[in-house]
Design an enzyme around this catalytic site. Structure first.
Site, PDB file in Angstrom:
ATOM      1  N   ASN A 155     -51.476 -18.368  -5.141  1.00 43.14           N
ATOM      2  CA  ASN A 155     -52.557 -17.462  -4.755  1.00 43.14           C
ATOM      3  C   ASN A 155     -52.903 -17.752  -3.291  1.00 43.14           C
ATOM      4  OD1 ASN A 155     -54.847 -15.951  -4.435  1.00 43.14           O
ATOM      5  ND2 ASN A 155     -56.143 -17.211  -5.779  1.00 43.14           N
ATOM      6  N   TRP A 156     -52.456 -16.859  -2.416  1.00 43.45           N
ATOM      7  CA  TRP A 156     -52.647 -17.106  -0.973  1.00 43.45           C
ATOM      8  C   TRP A 156     -54.061 -16.762  -0.517  1.00 43.45           C
ATOM      9  CZ3 TRP A 156     -47.580 -14.659   1.448  1.00 43.45           C
ATOM     10  CH2 TRP A 156     -46.470 -15.404   1.005  1.00 43.45           C
ATOM     11  N   LYS A 157     -54.841 -16.131  -1.382  1.00 43.38           N
ATOM     12  CA  LYS A 157     -56.220 -15.733  -1.030  1.00 43.38           C
ATOM     13  C   LYS A 157     -56.229 -14.946   0.291  1.00 43.38           C
ATOM     14  CE  LYS A 157     -57.729 -19.827  -3.435  1.00 43.38           C
ATOM     15  NZ  LYS A 157     -58.837 -20.680  -3.778  1.00 43.38           N
ATOM     16  N   HIS A 198     -60.488 -14.001 -11.072  1.00 43.22           N
ATOM     17  CA  HIS A 198     -60.555 -15.261 -10.324  1.00 43.22           C
ATOM     18  C   HIS A 198     -62.018 -15.607 -10.069  1.00 43.22           C
ATOM     19  CE1 HIS A 198     -60.114 -18.227  -7.154  1.00 43.22           C
ATOM     20  NE2 HIS A 198     -58.865 -18.372  -7.553  1.00 43.22           N
ATOM     21  N   GLU A 216     -63.535 -16.711  -7.604  1.00 41.66           N
ATOM     22  CA  GLU A 216     -64.074 -16.238  -6.312  1.00 41.66           C
ATOM     23  C   GLU A 216     -64.476 -14.769  -6.403  1.00 41.66           C
ATOM     24  OE1 GLU A 216     -60.797 -17.521  -3.880  1.00 41.66           O
ATOM     25  OE2 GLU A 216     -61.345 -19.608  -4.251  1.00 41.66           O
ATOM     26  N   GLU A 269     -58.875 -22.269 -14.827  1.00 46.18           N
ATOM     27  CA  GLU A 269     -59.189 -22.854 -13.526  1.00 46.18           C
ATOM     28  C   GLU A 269     -60.638 -23.331 -13.524  1.00 46.18           C
ATOM     29  OE1 GLU A 269     -56.454 -21.192 -10.297  1.00 46.18           O
ATOM     30  OE2 GLU A 269     -58.086 -19.770 -10.496  1.00 46.18           O
ATOM     31  N   GLY A 289     -59.957 -25.739  -4.870  1.00 47.16           N
ATOM     32  CA  GLY A 289     -60.095 -25.982  -3.435  1.00 47.16           C
ATOM     33  C   GLY A 289     -60.908 -27.222  -3.091  1.00 47.16           C
ATOM     34  N   SER A 349     -56.602 -27.329  -7.464  1.00 49.02           N
ATOM     35  CA  SER A 349     -56.059 -28.421  -6.657  1.00 49.02           C
ATOM     36  C   SER A 349     -54.737 -28.985  -7.186  1.00 49.02           C
ATOM     37  CB  SER A 349     -57.104 -29.533  -6.498  1.00 49.02           C
ATOM     38  OG  SER A 349     -58.262 -29.039  -5.845  1.00 49.02           O
ATOM     39  N   GLY A 404     -53.456 -22.596  -5.289  1.00 51.18           N
ATOM     40  CA  GLY A 404     -54.073 -22.033  -4.091  1.00 51.18           C
ATOM     41  C   GLY A 404     -53.528 -22.711  -2.852  1.00 51.18           C
ATOM     42  N   GLY A 405     -54.296 -23.668  -2.329  1.00 51.77           N
ATOM     43  CA  GLY A 405     -53.979 -24.330  -1.057  1.00 51.77           C
ATOM     44  C   GLY A 405     -52.525 -24.769  -0.926  1.00 51.77           C
TER      45      GLY A 405
HETATM   46  C1  PEP Z   1     -56.963 -20.934  -6.900  1.00 44.51           C
HETATM   47  O1  PEP Z   1     -57.682 -20.435  -6.071  1.00 44.51           O
HETATM   48  O2  PEP Z   1     -56.496 -20.226  -7.814  1.00 44.51           O
HETATM   49  C2  PEP Z   1     -56.685 -22.361  -6.816  1.00 44.51           C
HETATM   50  C3  PEP Z   1     -56.292 -22.970  -7.874  1.00 44.51           C
HETATM   51  O3  PEP Z   1     -56.907 -22.963  -5.591  1.00 44.51           O
HETATM   52  P1  PEP Z   1     -56.539 -24.502  -5.192  1.00 44.51           P
HETATM   53  O4  PEP Z   1     -55.155 -24.776  -5.727  1.00 44.51           O
HETATM   54  O5  PEP Z   1     -56.596 -24.518  -3.718  1.00 44.51           O
HETATM   55  O6  PEP Z   1     -57.555 -25.358  -5.849  1.00 44.51           O
END
Ligand code: PEP
Length: 263
Positions: A13-15, A106, A108, A178, A184, A222, A243-244
């Site tokens: 997920n590049w957001k 998600h 967010e 999640e 994050g 994470s 994500g990251g």
């Molecule tokens: C996400 O936003 O779906 C996510 C899991 O982010 P991160 O891996 O950065 O925690």
């Protein structure tokens, strides 16, 4: 309740990242890694979710990669078809552009864009009716976990969508657990806690649909190469929403490799 082999999914997920040139570079590096040492499709499905503006370009760029890497939309409109909905992208428009997957729910989107359960249900209904596959995200806040409400919260989020998913459509849903406090933040749920929640989710899904036994349940929060192997070893963790770490081709590749190797 553990399950027999479910092919894992690793989805990035590049957001709201990165700039177009960096996105192209990222895909190029990922394609190169896969070409040098492929991860078999049968061992791990892979996908990336770029910004809406880059969906079709990234899809085209991935077209000649040595294996399938799906392009995933980060969101979909609650309105179907075409019409006067400024700024929106419907499920049909995604489908028309060759995009077959979408993230819905998600945290967010729930937090910053007021995506309520009712709105999420409209999005899911439209996506499934347009033959998109949905990666449905669920997860509890830190406060809910500390108050002992994590399980209740997550199972409620699963039950929420049962009103709109038709019996035969459950096969087009992937669930991503999640925990919000792990997204994050660098904090990950311990493999034991994550596995325990995944087993509960599977139990809950199995009460709703026979497909619950074989649906992929991804973990997100994470995930990085350093913790992917342990998470992948858990019987009910069938992949990761990343994500990251998905913004670095090598990290993302290593996470996919971890899941491919343990299943
Ligand atoms: C996400 O936003 O779906 C996510 C899991 O982010 P991160 O891996 O950065 O925690």
């Amino acid at each position: 309740m553990s399950v027999p082999a479910i092919t894992p999914w690793v989805v990035g997920n590049w957001k709201m990242n990165p700039m177009q040139a960096s996105a192209k570079q990222l895909v190029q590096e990922l394609k190169q890694l896969l070409q040098n040492q492929n991860i078999e499709e049968s061992d791990c499905h892979m996908g990336v979710a770029p910004i809406a503006l880059a969906l079709t370009d990234i899809r085209a760029q991935l077209h000649d990669s040595s294996r399938t890497v799906y392009t995933v939309a980060q969101d979909v409109s609650r309105f179907a078809g075409t019409g006067a909905y400024t700024g929106e992208i419907s499920a049909e428009l995604l489908q028309d552009s060759g995009i077959g997957f979408v993230l819905v729910g998600h945290s967010e989107r729930r937090e910053y864009f007021a995506d309520t359960p009712a709105i999420l249900n409209e999005k899911i209904k439209n996506a499934l009716n347009a033959n998109l596959k949905v990666i449905y995200c669920v997860g509890e806040s830190l406060e809910q976990r500390e108050n002992g409400q994590a399980e209740l919260t997550v199972l409620q989020q699963i039950c929420d969508i049962a009103a709109v998913v038709q019996a035969e459509q459950w096969n087009n849903i992937i669930v991503a657990y999640e925990p919000i406090w792990a997204i994050g933040t660098g904090k990950t749920a311990s493999p034991e806690d994550a596995q325990a929640m995944h087993a509960k989710i599977r139990e809950g899904l199995s009460q709703i649909t026979p497909a619950g036994k074989t649906m992929a349940i991804l973990y997100g929060g994470s995930v990085k190469p350093e913790n992917a192997v342990e998470l992948a070893a858990c019987p009910d963790i069938n992949g990761a929403l990343v994500g990251g770490a998905s913004l670095n081709a090598e990290s993302f590749y290593k996470i996919a490799q971890a899941f491919a190797n343990t299943k």
